[in-house]
Design an enzyme around this catalytic site. Structure first.
Site, PDB file in Angstrom:
ATOM      1  N   LYS A 150       7.920   3.212   7.289  1.00 39.25           N
ATOM      2  CA  LYS A 150       6.894   4.218   7.036  1.00 39.25           C
ATOM      3  C   LYS A 150       6.591   5.067   8.271  1.00 39.25           C
ATOM      4  CE  LYS A 150       4.754   2.441   2.887  1.00 39.25           C
ATOM      5  NZ  LYS A 150       3.555   1.889   2.218  1.00 39.25           N
ATOM      6  N   ARG A 160       7.393  -6.017   1.014  1.00 38.29           N
ATOM      7  CA  ARG A 160       8.096  -5.020   0.190  1.00 38.29           C
ATOM      8  C   ARG A 160       8.921  -4.150   1.133  1.00 38.29           C
ATOM      9  NH1 ARG A 160       7.518   0.295  -1.448  1.00 38.29           N
ATOM     10  NH2 ARG A 160       8.176   0.759  -3.596  1.00 38.29           N
TER      11      ARG A 160
END
Length: 288
Positions: free
Chosen positions: A232, A266
């Site tokens: 991210k 995840r």
């Protein structure tokens, strides 16, 4: 809140598709994006045959679950209609169910109609980035389908969330958000709930680090917590690199998340996440 929060009774299992998933050892969820525009190019598999190949790789590397999304939620992503989302995701779920009948499939959607179509096609869990806010029918749909639900924190929509950062006390505000929605879900007899703090969703880099640093406090809710940090912006912007170069940074923050009691990672890169799980288990003197 003090360290006593870690002593609350924790839910260690969920029932997904008739399989009992035990979180005594943290699990890894592999990302499968059925989209042409997800932020990390390496996760894009718009064609069914590509999705099957990627799924095989993720499962062979140790993923317990696959999270399948057909709507990119990166900032500035193109809007996708419900019909197109269903058209993208259902054939892939059907193909995955045929080829990997033992795999636990999660559908990444905030739309109740897409969730229902996906569960009907063979998926086992619903992963909702909006915590029920973007579709008023989502909670009752989850209750009717009797499937596990991943409840994520977000403000606004994928199109507006970057302008909705700013918290007085980010942990307290996210905890309040979770508490209200957990109560609503339990009133509907939804008990297999997983919490996702929503790293990167209506949170800037500083806020993501503050939330990660307090993540173990969510144990007060007594539910498994998922950490979605993989590649991210917080990682690659902080380091001055690209998402393609962010695997090492992802592993560092995944390790921190595990030390903060994450039950699920995840990720785009399952092999490296599984290595982090194994090493942290050994560090704790626990079996892998």
């Amino acid at each position: 809140m003090n360290d006593k929060s870690t002593s609350f009774q924790q839910k260690k299992t969920i029932n997904a598709g008739g399989s009992l998933i035990d979180f005594t050892i943290p699990r890894v969820m592999g990302i499968l994006n059925i989209t042409p525009d997800s932020f990390y190019q390496g996760s894009r598999t718009p064609a069914t045959d590509e999705a099957l190949r990627r799924a095989e790789k993720l499962l062979s590397e140790g993923a317990t679950m696959l999270d399948i999304g057909a709507y990119s939620t990166r900032p500035g992503a193109t809007e996708v209609s419900e019909a197109e989302e269903v058209e993208r995701i259902v054939p892939v779920i059907q193909a995955l169910t045929r080829k990997f009948p033992q795999a636990i499939l999660s559908v990444d959607t905030f739309r109740a109609s897409v969730a229902k179509a996906s569960i009907d096609a063979g998926a086992h869990m619903i992963n909702d980035i909006s915590g029920g806010d973007l579709d008023p029918l989502m909670f009752e749909t989850v209750a009717r389908l009797k499937v596990p639900y991943i409840l994520m924190h977000m403000r606004g929509t994928p199109q507006t969330m970057t302008g909705l950062t700013g918290y007085q006390d980010i942990f307290a505000e996210v905890l309040s958000y979770f508490s209200e929605r957990i109560a609503r879900l339990k009133a509907l007899h939804v008990h297999d709930i997983i919490l996702d703090p929503g790293f990167g969703f209506a949170k800037d880099a500083e806020e993501n680090f503050l939330l990660l640093n307090q993540m173990e406090k969510f144990s007060i809710c007594g539910l498994p917590v998922l950490a979605g940090l993989s590649r991210k912006r917080t990682i690659w912007k902080t380091l001055g690199i690209t998402s393609e170069e962010a695997l090492n940074g992802t592993t560092v923050l995944n390790t921190v998340a595990l030390l903060k009691n994450a039950a699920i990672l995840r990720v785009h890169d399952v092999k490296e996440a599984m290595e982090a799980v194994k090493l942290v288990q050994c560090l704790r003197g626990q079996k892998f």
